[in-house]
Design a protein around this motif. Structure first.
Motif, short mmCIF file in Angstrom:
data_model
loop_
_atom_site.label_atom_id
_atom_site.label_comp_id
_atom_site.label_asym_id
_atom_site.label_seq_id
_atom_site.Cartn_x
_atom_site.Cartn_y
_atom_site.Cartn_z
N SER A 1 0.84 -1.20 0.00
CA SER A 1 0.00 0.00 0.00
C SER A 1 0.87 1.25 0.00
O SER A 1 2.06 1.21 0.32
CB SER A 1 -0.90 0.01 1.24
OG SER A 1 -0.13 0.20 2.42
N MET A 2 0.27 2.36 -0.33
CA MET A 2 0.99 3.63 -0.27
C MET A 2 1.40 3.94 1.17
O MET A 2 2.44 4.54 1.41
CB MET A 2 0.12 4.75 -0.83
CG MET A 2 -0.20 4.60 -2.31
SD MET A 2 1.27 4.72 -3.35
CE MET A 2 1.28 6.49 -3.71
N HIS A 3 0.57 3.50 2.12
CA HIS A 3 0.94 3.69 3.53
C HIS A 3 2.19 2.89 3.86
O HIS A 3 3.07 3.37 4.59
CB HIS A 3 -0.22 3.27 4.43
CG HIS A 3 0.08 3.41 5.90
ND1 HIS A 3 0.12 4.64 6.52
CD2 HIS A 3 0.38 2.48 6.86
CE1 HIS A 3 0.43 4.46 7.80
NE2 HIS A 3 0.58 3.17 8.02
N ASP A 4 2.28 1.67 3.35
CA ASP A 4 3.48 0.87 3.54
C ASP A 4 4.71 1.61 3.02
O ASP A 4 5.76 1.65 3.69
CB ASP A 4 3.38 -0.47 2.80
CG ASP A 4 2.32 -1.39 3.36
OD1 ASP A 4 2.00 -1.28 4.56
OD2 ASP A 4 1.81 -2.24 2.59
N LEU A 5 4.59 2.17 1.85
CA LEU A 5 5.71 2.88 1.22
C LEU A 5 6.12 4.09 2.04
O LEU A 5 7.32 4.33 2.25
CB LEU A 5 5.32 3.31 -0.20
CG LEU A 5 5.15 2.17 -1.21
CD1 LEU A 5 4.41 2.65 -2.45
CD2 LEU A 5 6.52 1.61 -1.59
N MET A 6 5.13 4.86 2.50
CA MET A 6 5.45 6.05 3.29
C MET A 6 6.12 5.66 4.61
O MET A 6 7.11 6.29 5.02
CB MET A 6 4.18 6.86 3.56
CG MET A 6 3.64 7.57 2.33
SD MET A 6 2.22 8.64 2.68
CE MET A 6 0.94 7.43 3.04
N ARG A 7 5.60 4.63 5.25
CA ARG A 7 6.17 4.20 6.53
C ARG A 7 7.60 3.70 6.36
O ARG A 7 8.51 4.08 7.11
CB ARG A 7 5.30 3.09 7.13
CG ARG A 7 5.80 2.63 8.52
CD ARG A 7 5.01 1.45 9.06
NE ARG A 7 5.21 0.26 8.24
CZ ARG A 7 4.27 -0.28 7.47
NH1 ARG A 7 3.06 0.25 7.40
NH2 ARG A 7 4.53 -1.37 6.76
N ALA B 1 5.24 14.35 0.32
CA ALA B 1 6.56 14.13 -0.28
C ALA B 1 6.50 13.02 -1.32
O ALA B 1 7.11 13.11 -2.40
CB ALA B 1 7.57 13.77 0.81
N LEU B 2 5.75 11.97 -1.01
CA LEU B 2 5.63 10.86 -1.95
C LEU B 2 4.95 11.32 -3.24
O LEU B 2 5.44 11.06 -4.35
CB LEU B 2 4.82 9.71 -1.31
CG LEU B 2 4.45 8.54 -2.21
CD1 LEU B 2 5.70 7.90 -2.81
CD2 LEU B 2 3.65 7.50 -1.42
N HIS B 3 3.83 12.04 -3.10
CA HIS B 3 3.09 12.45 -4.28
C HIS B 3 3.77 13.60 -5.04
O HIS B 3 3.43 13.84 -6.20
CB HIS B 3 1.66 12.84 -3.89
CG HIS B 3 0.82 11.65 -3.56
ND1 HIS B 3 0.67 11.17 -2.26
CD2 HIS B 3 0.08 10.82 -4.35
CE1 HIS B 3 -0.12 10.11 -2.28
NE2 HIS B 3 -0.49 9.87 -3.52
N HIS B 4 4.69 14.27 -4.40
CA HIS B 4 5.47 15.29 -5.12
C HIS B 4 6.30 14.64 -6.21
O HIS B 4 6.48 15.21 -7.30
CB HIS B 4 6.37 16.04 -4.14
CG HIS B 4 7.32 16.99 -4.82
ND1 HIS B 4 6.91 18.20 -5.33
CD2 HIS B 4 8.65 16.89 -5.08
CE1 HIS B 4 7.95 18.82 -5.88
NE2 HIS B 4 9.01 18.05 -5.74
N HIS B 5 6.82 13.45 -5.92
CA HIS B 5 7.68 12.76 -6.88
C HIS B 5 6.90 11.80 -7.77
O HIS B 5 7.26 11.61 -8.94
CB HIS B 5 8.78 12.00 -6.14
CG HIS B 5 9.80 12.88 -5.50
ND1 HIS B 5 10.82 13.47 -6.21
CD2 HIS B 5 9.94 13.30 -4.22
CE1 HIS B 5 11.57 14.21 -5.40
NE2 HIS B 5 11.06 14.12 -4.18
#
Length: 205
Positions: free
Chosen positions: A32-38, A46-50
């Motif tokens: 999940s995107m939460h997994d990636l952020m964690r 920051a994630l969605h900026h890139h």
């Protein structure tokens, strides 16, 4: 804990490295995107900026991490070895040695994502197919230098990649390097040009 950084390129690399590791460990759909952020220690902003979406991140992983792995693992040795045959055997021996040292088989990064994503989304399929094509073409070109004609070199390159991909999938399922070791032993008799091949290459007949 979220890590703050003034290094945008460094952050992007960290996101790619984290996504690459998680996609291989638990699958694209299982991450999940939460997994990636964690795991990367970043905020959603920051994630969605890139990467505007998970798909954009997935495509970047395929094009910038998986493709690089294939180039470094398979294509670079082709330019350093005395022959295509010796390069293939060196690569397979190195992979088997790494599997034995780790005691765990995670599989081929390209194969893992191809099996999961090729039928799920056409953009993923095209990106993955491009890497297989680059791998196949690079190997075929080296086999042609060894004396094989173009059709035979292309067929043999496809055979080597297919044999490796199947063997590493079996090794992953068995959690043992033995299927790949068996594959390497048999490929040793299939990658070298046969005497008739060499004769045809030398005489043009």
């Amino acid at each position: 804990m979220v890590k703050r950084t003034n290094d945008p390129e460094g952050l992007r690399r960290r996101l790619l490295d984290t996504a690459d590791r998680l996609f291989q460990a638990q699958g694209y759909h299982g991450t999940s995107m939460h997994d990636l952020m964690r795991e990367a220690g970043v905020t959603g902003g920051a994630l969605h900026h890139h990467f505007a979406s998970k798909k954009a991140l997935g495509l970047a992983v395929i094009q910038e991490r998986v493709a690089l792995t294939v180039r470094e693992t398979w294509l670079a040795p082709l330019h350093q070895a005395a022959s295509g045959e010796s390069a293939v055997q060196t690569v397979l021996a190195d992979i088997c040695r790494g599997l034995d040292e780790r005691g765990r088989v995670q599989g081929c990064p390209l194969n893992n994502l191809a099996l999961e994503l090729a039928l799920a989304d056409d953009d993923f399929r095209i990106a993955l197919d491009a890497i297989f094509a680059e791998w196949r073409n690079g190997l075929a070109a080296r086999l042609r230098q060894d004396g094989l004609r173009k059709p035979e070199a292309e067929a043999r390159a496809s055979f080597i990649i297919a044999a490796y991909s199947g063997a590493i999938a079996m090794a992953k399922t068995a959690q043992s390097a033995m299927p790949l070791k068996n594959c390497a032993r048999l490929l040793a008799t299939r990658t070298a040009p046969s005497a008739p091949d060499k004769h045809r290459a030398a005489t043009g007949r």
